[in-house]
Design a protein around this motif. Structure first.
Motif, PDB file in Angstrom:
ATOM      1  N   ASP A 139      38.002  34.873  44.704  1.00 23.54           N
ATOM      2  CA  ASP A 139      37.148  35.363  45.683  1.00 23.54           C
ATOM      3  C   ASP A 139      37.196  35.164  47.468  1.00 23.54           C
ATOM      4  N   SER A 145      38.099  35.398  50.657  1.00 23.96           N
ATOM      5  CA  SER A 145      37.824  36.832  51.206  1.00 23.96           C
ATOM      6  C   SER A 145      39.110  37.327  52.326  1.00 23.96           C
ATOM      7  N   GLU A 176      42.702  40.156  55.200  1.00 20.49           N
ATOM      8  CA  GLU A 176      41.538  40.249  54.096  1.00 20.49           C
ATOM      9  C   GLU A 176      42.186  40.729  52.533  1.00 20.49           C
ATOM     10  N   TYR A 177      41.508  39.934  51.695  1.00 19.96           N
ATOM     11  CA  TYR A 177      41.884  39.948  50.748  1.00 19.96           C
ATOM     12  C   TYR A 177      40.579  42.398  49.920  1.00 19.96           C
ATOM     13  N   SER A 178      41.387  42.572  49.379  1.00 19.76           N
ATOM     14  CA  SER A 178      40.654  44.156  48.717  1.00 19.76           C
ATOM     15  C   SER A 178      40.034  43.421  47.392  1.00 19.76           C
ATOM     16  N   ALA A 179      38.768  44.528  47.356  1.00 15.22           N
ATOM     17  CA  ALA A 179      38.105  43.899  46.300  1.00 15.22           C
ATOM     18  C   ALA A 179      39.447  44.086  44.717  1.00 15.22           C
ATOM     19  N   SER A 180      39.850  44.821  44.886  1.00 11.24           N
ATOM     20  CA  SER A 180      40.966  45.163  43.553  1.00 11.24           C
ATOM     21  C   SER A 180      42.128  43.651  43.935  1.00 11.24           C
ATOM     22  N   LYS A 227      40.998  40.773  44.230  1.00 16.46           N
ATOM     23  CA  LYS A 227      40.535  39.884  43.747  1.00 16.46           C
ATOM     24  C   LYS A 227      40.152  40.241  42.800  1.00 16.46           C
ATOM     25  N   GLY A 228      39.845  41.292  41.917  1.00 14.86           N
ATOM     26  CA  GLY A 228      39.760  41.560  40.453  1.00 14.86           C
ATOM     27  C   GLY A 228      41.333  40.951  39.854  1.00 14.86           C
ATOM     28  N   ARG A 281      41.272  37.885  39.521  1.00 15.31           N
ATOM     29  CA  ARG A 281      40.307  36.990  38.393  1.00 15.31           C
ATOM     30  C   ARG A 281      40.606  37.990  37.104  1.00 15.31           C
TER      31      ARG A 281
END
Ligand code: NAP
Length: 503
Positions: A75, A77, A217-221, A223-224, A227
């Motif tokens: 996570d 950011s 910045e890391y995007s939501a995808s 980070k997904g 994970r």
């Protein structure tokens, strides 16, 4: 047990809940060791990442690498996370590694003394006394603010605070503010403070080399993906690590690499500072890498704001609320921020740790700090120092260095347990041999040859005592393995002189 002065017995006493103290505690816990306490002078965990709450505080090493190897975080950011995020990472670590019951908050270590008869450490804190066989000092390389020696400073009549003790109750908006220091902290503070103050005076003694900061910045995808597939995160970490490792070759003062790095920094300066006079003030006159190479995209632009002045005449003294310069100019201020660094070569905790014969670590290090494999000091049985002499690293992750040290301590603890050793102490010969090997490598680095004044060098002996003068992976290879042949056991009872070699 009296309630006014409680005594808690335990096996291992760790000082500090920064990265190194928490890494030590987590690894003990993961190995099923339960008998330990972690003493913390503050009321929360986090060490330097709790203390440095200045505006703009962030890490200039990529977070996917500047984190614990056994706690990768999908996570983050951005590439270079800000202080609140790193602090939260450490708080989460303390909770999820089940360390909270072991931590004693508001427990500043006042004294830690080796009891030669009982062969144990007695640690006195403001909140109670702890007795244990093993002491691990993880109190940090950069935990004690260094105040500059400037005449009249203590009588400054405006607001005054150090960057690592930011006073959030004192708003700076609309005020005339000064910042002394343009190192890693100063260059993060200045762009943020400049946005809100009426006027900012930047007091620079020596310019630093600065290169662009390639943040992202890391995007939501993304980070997904991290994970879902931690192997991708691990791969990124490994890639970052080896990219950084290449930078050590620069610090080894290889001329072609220094020239390449200098070209990058000068290009950045040229691109961001068109004014010749200002650019001259900001151009260092020593080799790049001699002081920490800083990363910033917003420092040079901040200096060119209408409400900011860079002054370089040298501070003569403080007179009331005015900084008087050596050229006679005067700067009236409402508030002054000291971004003047830390007591790294002579850490105050060393005055409070007493080994055999009551000798303090500070006395033992009166000619400069040194430790076998950066961890063990002769005359100090069952003491392990994390983040001590020669553990600093500028080109790669400091966390990686701490983890290598933790591995060494775990090896020593296993050896002590398996062999029922009451007290283990490094031999002076092993300590000297390691010191010589550090000195040999340091002698050709840019820190000793680059022509700058730096806190990496101890002025008392001219040695490089804070930084590791080699690659980080070499540190891991040399420091992490525990070798009993470097240590000796001590005779039990009153006469605890070393007698029995463990070779
Ligand atoms: P620093 O690098 O020691 O810089 C102190 C600054 O204060 C220097 O510019 C120094 O000038 C100046 N100074 C000291 N005494 C002075 C005096 N009497 N008059 C005028 N100027 C004076 O301290 P720092 O910026 O706090 O950084 C310390 C370390 O913290 C870094 O090297 C790094 O390891 C760590 N840090 C890391 C990050 C990160 O992003 N990872 C961020 C902040 C800090 P001179 O250069 O002339 O001595």
């Amino acid at each position: 047990m009296s309630t006014s002065n409680p005594v808690e017995r335990t096996d291992i006493i760790i000082i500090g809940t920064g990265f190194s103290g928490l890494a030590m505690g987590a690894q003990l816990k993961r190995r099923g060791r339960e008998s330990f306490v972690i003493l913390e002078r503050a009321n929360d965990v986090g060490g330097t990442w709790r203390d440095n709450q200045y505006p703009g505080a962030a890490c200039d090493q990529p977070s996917h690498m500047y984190s614990l190897s056994f706690r990768l975080n999908p996570d983050w950011s951005s590439a270079f996370s800000a202080q609140p995020e790193i602090w939260e990472y450490l708080r989460t670590t303390a909770r999820e590694e089940h360390l909270m019951p072991h931590i004693r908050f508001n427990s500043e270590v006042l004294d830690a003394s080796w009891d030669e008869d009982e062969q144990q450490w007695t640690v006195t804190t403001g909140a109670g006394t702890y007795v244990g066989r093993i002491l691990v000092s993880a109190s940090g390389l950069l935990s004690e603010p260094k105040l500059p020696d400037i005449e009249g400073l203590e009588a400054f009549t405006g607001d005054l605070f150090h960057s690592a003790r930011w006073d959030h109750r004192t708003p700076l908006a609309g005020k005339r503010v000064g910042v002394i220091g343009t190192g890693a902290s100063g260059i993060q503070i200045i762009p943020e403070v400049a946005k809100e103050v009426a006027h900012l005076t930047v007091f620079q003694r020596t310019p630093h080399w600065i290169v662009p900061r390639a943040d992202k910045e890391y995007s939501a995808s993304e980070k997904g993906m991290f994970r879902k597939d931690p192997a991708v995160m691990q791969q990124l970490r490994t890639q970052m690590f080896w990219e950084n490792e290449e930078r050590f070759a620069q610090r080894a003062a290889i001329p072609s690499l220094l020239a390449k790095a200098t070209e990058l920094a000068l290009g950045h300066l040229q691109a961001q500072i068109p004014n010749n006079e200002l650019r001259a003030k900001l151009t260092p006159k020593y080799e790049i890498g001699c002081k920490r190479i800083l990363k910033s995209n917003d420092y040079y632009p901040a200096l060119q704001r209408d409400n900011v002045d860079l002054v370089t005449a040298g501070i003569e003294q403080v007179d009331g609320n005015t900084i008087v310069m050596q050229d006679g100019s005067r700067h009236e201020l409402d508030a002054l921020v000291l971004a003047t660094g830390f007591e790294a070569t002579d850490p105050p905790i060393a005055k409070r740790i007493h080994g055999r014969s009551g000798r303090s670590l500070s006395e033992r290090w009166s000619h400069g700090a040194e430790a076998y494999k950066t961890i063990s000091v002769s005359g100090f049985p069952n003491l392990f120092v994390l983040g001590g002499p020669n553990t600093g690293i500028g080109h790669n992750s400091q966390v990686y260095m701490f983890e290598a040290q933790v591995e060494h301590v775990l090896g020593a603890l296993d050896y002590i347990s398996v062999n029922h050793i009451p007290a283990l102490e490094v031999t002076p010969e092993a300590e000297d041999e390691f010191k010589e090997s550090v000195d040999r490598r340091a002698s050709t680095t840019v820190w000793l040859t680059g022509g700058c004044s730096t806190w990496y060098i101890d002025p008392r002996n001219g040695r490089l005592t804070t930084l590791w003068p080699d690659y980080s992976h070499t540190f891991q290879k040399e420091v992490a393995p525990f070798s009993p042949s470097a240590y000796q056991t001590l005779r039990t009872g009153a006469d605890s002189t070393p007698v029995e070699g463990t070779r």
